[in-house]
Design a protein around this motif. Structure first.
Motif, short mmCIF file in Angstrom:
data_model
loop_
_atom_site.label_atom_id
_atom_site.label_comp_id
_atom_site.label_asym_id
_atom_site.label_seq_id
_atom_site.Cartn_x
_atom_site.Cartn_y
_atom_site.Cartn_z
N ALA A 160 -0.25 -4.27 13.85
CA ALA A 160 0.75 -4.67 12.87
C ALA A 160 1.47 -3.49 12.24
CB ALA A 160 0.09 -5.52 11.79
N LEU A 161 0.93 -2.28 12.42
CA LEU A 161 1.59 -1.12 11.85
C LEU A 161 2.65 -0.59 12.79
CD1 LEU A 161 -1.45 0.76 10.31
CD2 LEU A 161 0.14 -0.78 9.20
N SER A 162 3.56 0.17 12.24
CA SER A 162 4.66 0.69 13.04
C SER A 162 4.22 1.88 13.86
CB SER A 162 5.79 1.12 12.11
OG SER A 162 5.38 2.21 11.33
N ALA A 163 4.96 2.16 14.89
CA ALA A 163 4.77 3.42 15.60
C ALA A 163 5.23 4.54 14.68
CB ALA A 163 5.61 3.41 16.88
N PRO A 164 4.73 5.78 14.90
CA PRO A 164 5.11 6.89 14.01
C PRO A 164 6.61 7.01 13.86
CG PRO A 164 3.34 7.56 15.47
CD PRO A 164 3.78 6.19 15.94
N GLY A 165 7.03 7.11 12.60
CA GLY A 165 8.44 7.34 12.31
C GLY A 165 9.28 6.09 12.26
N ILE A 166 8.68 4.93 12.52
CA ILE A 166 9.43 3.67 12.51
C ILE A 166 8.96 2.82 11.35
CG2 ILE A 166 9.98 1.57 13.78
CD1 ILE A 166 9.48 3.10 16.35
N GLN A 167 9.86 2.37 10.50
CA GLN A 167 9.51 1.51 9.39
C GLN A 167 9.69 0.06 9.81
OE1 GLN A 167 8.33 2.79 6.51
NE2 GLN A 167 8.42 4.77 7.53
N ALA A 168 8.62 -0.71 9.69
CA ALA A 168 8.69 -2.13 10.06
C ALA A 168 7.92 -2.92 9.02
CB ALA A 168 8.10 -2.36 11.44
N TYR A 169 8.65 -3.55 8.09
CA TYR A 169 8.01 -4.28 7.01
C TYR A 169 8.26 -5.77 7.19
CZ TYR A 169 7.80 0.43 5.09
OH TYR A 169 7.57 1.76 4.92
N GLY A 170 8.15 -6.51 6.10
CA GLY A 170 8.44 -7.93 6.15
C GLY A 170 7.22 -8.81 6.07
N VAL A 171 6.04 -8.24 5.89
CA VAL A 171 4.82 -9.02 5.78
C VAL A 171 4.03 -8.52 4.57
CG1 VAL A 171 3.51 -7.45 7.30
CG2 VAL A 171 2.75 -9.82 7.01
N TRP A 181 3.80 8.05 -3.32
CA TRP A 181 3.54 6.69 -2.90
C TRP A 181 4.65 5.74 -3.34
CZ3 TRP A 181 -1.77 7.78 -5.39
CH2 TRP A 181 -2.60 8.43 -4.47
N GLY A 182 4.97 4.78 -2.47
CA GLY A 182 5.98 3.79 -2.77
C GLY A 182 7.28 4.02 -2.05
N ASN A 183 7.47 5.22 -1.44
CA ASN A 183 8.67 5.43 -0.63
C ASN A 183 8.54 4.74 0.71
OD1 ASN A 183 6.78 7.18 0.41
ND2 ASN A 183 7.90 9.05 -0.09
N GLY A 184 7.36 4.16 0.96
CA GLY A 184 7.17 3.25 2.07
C GLY A 184 7.12 1.83 1.55
N ASP A 185 5.90 1.25 1.50
CA ASP A 185 5.77 -0.15 1.12
C ASP A 185 4.85 -0.37 -0.07
OD1 ASP A 185 6.01 -2.91 1.25
OD2 ASP A 185 4.51 -3.15 2.81
N VAL A 186 3.92 0.53 -0.33
CA VAL A 186 2.83 0.21 -1.26
C VAL A 186 3.33 0.00 -2.69
CG1 VAL A 186 2.16 2.61 -1.83
CG2 VAL A 186 0.45 0.77 -1.88
N GLU A 187 2.86 -1.08 -3.30
CA GLU A 187 3.14 -1.35 -4.70
C GLU A 187 1.99 -0.91 -5.61
OE1 GLU A 187 6.21 -2.70 -2.94
OE2 GLU A 187 4.58 -4.12 -2.53
N TRP A 188 0.74 -1.12 -5.14
CA TRP A 188 -0.41 -0.92 -6.02
C TRP A 188 -1.46 -0.09 -5.29
CZ3 TRP A 188 1.19 -6.02 -4.70
CH2 TRP A 188 2.12 -6.58 -5.61
#
Length: 548
Positions: free
Chosen positions: A303-314, A413-420
């Motif tokens: 479910a994680l992205s390949a290095p350097g690729i941002q893939a969110y939505g879940v 932290w947070g420049n990706g996806d993490v909120e907490w």
């Protein structure tokens, strides 16, 4: 039951920490004076005569404290937190602020400064008086335990570090227990009452056993205790103290006997404070054989992205921690308890790395050579357990990818996806250390992150904190109770349940443009969530802390 069988069972149970209180028959001393090793070769054991409170006692507690609805758990403990009043920070909702990186709508709020200025928490004498009167009416006042009064406090600073807010939100009374002068600590010895500014009860915990003094147990002296602590922690921790104590597991551990222990504290090789653990003090006690589980190679989670690729939505989470390789036997159990609460509700746990598979680079920003964008900053919440310090947390003895200590200066932290970011470790959010305040050490880690949840003090090792924390965030309402808590309140209540009264939990977060704050974020799908605040838009930080 023989001594040996009793001790063996104690070890199998682990310690999902909290403090076992007593009512009635146990002899308790409030002095807290440590027992000198040279003066004793024995300490008493204690027989468990009853566990928890009865339905009638729970009803008496509710009536005495004016709580309309008070539920008693199956294990006999009572835990109440008022949905609005518990750790309430006055705020004003300003409306929707857009969507986050996963497409979830966000709702902004700001501090209600006028309402905060009107708060006048009750003083210590009144809190003590109200507590004594109510517990006495219920027939449940622990006469020889020592009450301590504290406050949950809010502090805010601007971007230059100038204090803009300093306020007490409530008044709390927590009890510290002793058995014959020896500290008695754990989730099964917990009495805590929280009062709102108007004197109403906003929080109540009552989790105790009725004990009677039993036969004596021959114990090691404290020097031998340090050796036993070091052996139990597999040499990963430099033991500084081994104090006599009695450990009080949570009430769902069906015990018939409490025996003396050593409370082990120290530091690991890089100086990080070790989580406190307990080992049996009896001369003839045997430590369990710890056979390290084979560590399979790490794999890329699909479910994680390949290095350097941002893939969110879940909406998803992850967990990491150091276990036996750092002298912490129950980390794997604790992470599993956290993971299980999410998977049982269909929320993916994208990774859960333990021991040698837990890597420092998973928490480090790519700017500093790390890979957090594919791991801890690629999920909505990351939960961590291990040893820590005011400037970071340790992987020493377990892994060195790419080094053994995650420093606060390497976290973005947070420049990706993490909120907490929820860090079950020691001292990370110490209010001040080495001449630096909390915001000076961790303020730069916020780049879209909403909260860091951790501790101001040293914490106690636990097998269940993560599951308790997750359950409070995710639980499903039933009638008038069981509503999900906001993230910071869930962290506080889990720590209250799990940790002795001396442990201080803490949460910090950013202040955004126009004073936007995310005090009351819920986990996704359980309530409103505030917007991300990138580092470029920060106008300050907030910090809330309180006693367990």
């Amino acid at each position: 039951m023989s001594h040996q069988r009793s001790r063996s069972r104690w070890w199998r149970l682990g310690l999902g920490l909290a403090v076992a209180g007593t009512t009635g028959a146990a002899t308790l001393a409030a002095s807290g004076v440590p027992v000198a090793a040279a003066a004793t070769a024995e300490l008493p054991s204690y027989q468990v005569r009853a566990t928890g409170v009865s339905d009638a006692q729970a009803a008496a507690l509710a009536k005495a404290f004016g709580i309309e609805r008070l539920s008693r758990s199956q294990d006999g403990s009572v835990r109440f937190a008022d949905e609005k009043g518990f750790l309430d920070i006055p705020s004003i909702t300003v409306g929707e602020t857009g969507k986050d990186e996963d497409g979830n709508p966000t709702v902004g709020s700001v501090l209600d400064e006028e309402a905060l200025a009107r708060l006048r928490p009750i003083d210590a004498d009144k809190a003590l008086s109200l507590t004594r009167e109510a517990l006495t009416r219920a027939g449940l006042y622990p006469e020889q335990a020592r009450p301590t009064v504290g406050h949950t406090t809010l502090e805010m600073v601007d971007a230059k570090g100038e204090q803009t807010v300093s306020a007490a939100l409530d008044t709390t009374v927590s009890f510290a227990f002793n058995l014959n002068g020896v500290p008695y600590e754990g989730p099964g010895a917990k009495v805590r009452v929280g009062f709102g500014p108007d004197g109403t009860v906003t929080q109540l915990s009552y989790s105790t056993r009725v004990l009677v003094r039993g036969e004596p147990v021959r114990v090691l002296d404290t020097e031998a205790g340090r050796e036993r602590c070091a052996k139990a922690m597999r040499g990963a921790v430099r033991i500084q103290q081994a104090d006599y104590a009695y450990a009080a597991p949570a009430l769902d551990a069906k015990l018939d006997r409490i025996e003396p222990s050593f409370r082990c504290s120290g530091v690991n090789v890089d100086g990080s404070a070790a989580q406190i653990t307990f080992v049996p003090a009896a001369v003839d006690a045997e430590l369990p054989e710890v056979t390290p589980s084979p560590v399979p190679p790490r794999r890329q989670t699909a479910a994680l992205s390949a290095p350097g690729i941002q893939a969110y939505g879940v909406v998803d989470v992850g967990s990491e921690g150091t276990g036996p390789c750092s002298g912490l036997p129950w980390t794997g159990t604790n992470l599993a308890s956290f993971n299980g609460q999410f998977t049982s509700r269909g929320i993916p746990v994208e990774f859960s790395w333990l021991n040698a598979n837990a890597w420092e680079q998973d928490f480090k920003d790519p700017t500093y050579g790390g890979d957090d964008s594919n791991w801890t900053d690629h999920v909505d919440m990351t939960y961590w357990q291990g040893h820590g310090s005011p400037t970071g947390f340790s992987f020493s003895g377990c892994s060195s990818n790419d080094d053994t200590f995650l420093a606060n200066t390497e976290a973005r932290w947070g420049n990706g996806d993490v909120e907490w970011m929820s860090l079950f470790t020691c001292l990370v959010l110490a209010n001040e250390s080495g001449g630096q305040r909390w915001w000076q050490r961790w303020g730069d880690a916020f780049d879209g992150l909403h909260q860091i949840n951790s501790f101001h003090t040293v914490s106690y090792h636990s097998a269940s904190h993560g599951g308790t924390f997750a359950n409070y965030m995710l639980r499903t309402p039933f009638l008038w109770w069981n509503k999900p808590m906001s993230v910071r309140k869930a962290w506080a209540q889990a720590s209250i349940d799990d940790q002795p009264a001396s442990v201080v939990w803490a949460t910090m977060g950013p202040v955004g443009p126009g004073g936007l704050v995310n005090f009351d974020d819920y986990f996704w799908g359980k309530g409103s969530v505030g917007p991300d605040v990138p580092a470029s838009s920060l106008t300050g930080w907030w910090y809330i802390s309180g006693t367990s």
